[in-house]
Enzyme design. Structure first.
Site, mmCIF file in Angstrom:
data_model
loop_
_atom_site.group_PDB
_atom_site.id
_atom_site.type_symbol
_atom_site.label_atom_id
_atom_site.label_comp_id
_atom_site.label_asym_id
_atom_site.label_seq_id
_atom_site.Cartn_x
_atom_site.Cartn_y
_atom_site.Cartn_z
ATOM 1 N N TYR A 146 0.828 -1.208 0.000
ATOM 2 C CA TYR A 146 0.000 0.000 0.000
ATOM 3 C C TYR A 146 0.866 1.264 0.000
ATOM 4 C CZ TYR A 146 -4.140 -2.880 0.962
ATOM 5 O OH TYR A 146 -5.157 -3.806 0.891
ATOM 6 N N LYS A 195 2.943 -15.625 2.365
ATOM 7 C CA LYS A 195 2.825 -16.416 1.140
ATOM 8 C C LYS A 195 4.258 -16.781 0.766
ATOM 9 C CE LYS A 195 0.578 -18.174 -2.385
ATOM 10 N NZ LYS A 195 -0.339 -19.331 -2.273
ATOM 11 N N ASP A 227 -3.642 -18.069 1.759
ATOM 12 C CA ASP A 227 -4.805 -18.719 1.127
ATOM 13 C C ASP A 227 -5.418 -19.755 2.068
ATOM 14 O OD1 ASP A 227 -2.424 -20.097 0.779
ATOM 15 O OD2 ASP A 227 -2.822 -20.708 -1.283
ATOM 16 N N ASP A 251 -5.625 -6.425 5.706
ATOM 17 C CA ASP A 251 -6.788 -5.711 5.186
ATOM 18 C C ASP A 251 -7.847 -6.724 4.751
ATOM 19 O OD1 ASP A 251 -8.438 -3.709 4.229
ATOM 20 O OD2 ASP A 251 -7.387 -3.506 2.318
ATOM 21 N N ASP A 255 -11.524 -8.200 7.119
ATOM 22 C CA ASP A 255 -12.924 -8.138 6.670
ATOM 23 C C ASP A 255 -13.586 -9.508 6.829
ATOM 24 O OD1 ASP A 255 -12.615 -5.470 5.868
ATOM 25 O OD2 ASP A 255 -13.768 -5.772 4.030
HETATM 26 C C1 IPM Z 1 -9.345 -0.415 5.931
HETATM 27 C C2 IPM Z 1 -9.685 0.188 4.605
HETATM 28 C C3 IPM Z 1 -8.521 1.026 4.138
HETATM 29 C C4 IPM Z 1 -7.312 0.114 4.060
HETATM 30 C C5 IPM Z 1 -8.729 1.756 2.812
HETATM 31 C C6 IPM Z 1 -9.981 2.602 2.816
HETATM 32 C C7 IPM Z 1 -7.528 2.584 2.430
HETATM 33 O O1 IPM Z 1 -10.024 -0.801 3.696
HETATM 34 O O2 IPM Z 1 -9.106 0.340 6.884
HETATM 35 O O3 IPM Z 1 -9.317 -1.634 6.041
HETATM 36 O O4 IPM Z 1 -7.125 -0.578 3.070
HETATM 37 O O5 IPM Z 1 -6.576 0.087 5.008
HETATM 38 MN MN MN Z 2 -10.201 -2.793 4.587
#
Ligand code: IPM
Ligand code: MN
Length: 360
Positions: A146, A195, A227, A251, A255
């Site tokens: 990133y 990985k 994975d 990231d 989620d």
């Molecule tokens: C998160 C978000 C951010 C990230 C984005 C919006 C830049 O997805 O905080 O997880 O990737 O860190």
């Molecule tokens: Mn995110």
């Protein structure tokens, strides 16, 4: 105690949910005799509209002058004309990456816990969910792909674009230490994600994590390919305690970890660096589709404020009071739309805040 808190409400549901956290902090102040001062600052689409950039220098300066930062969410809807044609470095997300980096916040903690009251909202099979989910993703936040070199060019095959994943020893060492220290306060297990069967950067990551692990003989270390981790999270999430990851893997996996607990609207996060000044935000986004309708669940942001109390201000008792109030409201059967299930009482976002405030 007196504290100055910078508030980056951001876009979409950001203002609604940060207002919820502010109400909770004000109640904590009243009850425990602290003074919290809030300063609203621009970041995200709202900042682009007013200043042309997602993170004005003024916002950075004021955050650096604060004791801690509370963040809502940034970003617009897909196809939003205000951001659709913007180059990458002027997009709202770039502002978020920049503030993390400007404050030196390399360590992002994302706890994913299955609240007993919400077991019904868990999308996993009952026998899997029953074993419990209580893990923390420790995500490296200001390195890796990133922040790596990126660009575009043209070659024989046409236009190309690239991003680079790069980590050095000290970047991996400092985040690995955070994970091992945290594991000592929990169930003494670190699962390090990489990985390494393909990526050179992952092979270095693994070597460094093993070096750090030598100082923590009481903590079990498991290497897991990313994975496989994606699969294990839905197959047997109870095996995870501390999950140590690079920026991009964290990231993605956080989620997934959030969703298996029932709702992404419940999960808080903290980002810290070398000082006590942290940034606290829910892990969900700006949800433009439900913004302004008082539907958003404020709990993730309220629990982020609790993390601020504990991790930035050392106010353990106060943090607990907030967490207990949240548990109580859930136990009493109150639900926002995202976590609603049969037989429960559905409330608006602002009502949820009010119920929590009353129970502190
Ligand atoms: C998160 C978000 C951010 C990230 C984005 C919006 C830049 O997805 O905080 O997880 O990737 O860190
Ligand atoms: Mn995110």
């Amino acid at each position: 105690m007196k504290k100055h808190i910078a508030v980056l409400a951001g876009d979409g549901i950001g203002p609604e949910i940060t207002n919820g956290a502010i109400a909770v902090l004000n109640k904590v102040g009243e009850k425990f005799g602290h003074e919290f001062e809030f300063e609203q600052l621009l970041m995200g689409v709202c900042a682009i509209e007013k200043t042309g950039e997602p993170l004005p220098q003024y916002t950075i300066d004021r955050c650096l002058a604060s004791d801690s930062v509370l963040l809502g969410a940034v970003g617009g809807a897909v196809g939003d004309p205000r951001i659709e044609k913007l180059p990458g470095h002027l997009r709202p997300e770039a502002g978020l990456l920049k503030i993390r980096s400007a404050l030196g916040l390399y360590s992002n903690l994302r706890p994913a816990k299955l609240f007993p009251a919400l077991a019904g909202a868990c999308p996993l099979r009952k026998d899997i969910a029953e074993k419990g989910i209580d893990l923390v993703v420790v995500r490296e936040l200001i390195g890796g792909i990133y922040f790596g070199k990126r660009g575009r060019g043209t070659e024989e095959g046409g236009e190309y674009a690239y991003d680079t994943e790069k980590y050095n020893v000290s970047e991996v060492t400092r985040i690995a230490k955070i994970a091992f220290e945290l594991a000592r306060k929990r169930r003494h297990r670190v699962t390090s994600i990489d990985k390494a069967n393909v990526l050179e950067s992952s092979r270095l990551w693994r070597e460094v994590v093993h070096t750090v692990a030598k100082d923590y003989p009481d903590v079990e270390l498991i290497d897991m390919l990313v994975d496989n981790t994606a699969m294990q999270l839905v197959k047997n999430p109870s095996q995870f305690d501390v999950v140590l990851t690079s920026n991009i893997f964290g990231d993605i996996l956080s989620d997934e970890a959030a969703q298996i607990t029932g709702s992404i609207g419940m999960l808080a996060s903290s980002s810290l660096g070398a000082t006590k000044r942290g940034l606290y935000e829910p892990i969900h986004g700006s949800a433009p589709d439900i913004a302004g309708k008082d539907l958003a669940n404020p709990i993730a942001t309220i629990l982020s404020a609790a993390m601020m109390l504990r991790d930035s201000f050392d106010l353990t008792e106060e943090a607990k009071a907030v967490e207990e109030a949240v548990n109580k409201v859930l136990d009493e059967g109150y639900r926002t739309a995202d976590i609603m299930s049969e037989g429960m009482k559905q409330v608006k976002g602002s009502e949820m805040t009010k119920l929590i405030v009353e129970r502190i």
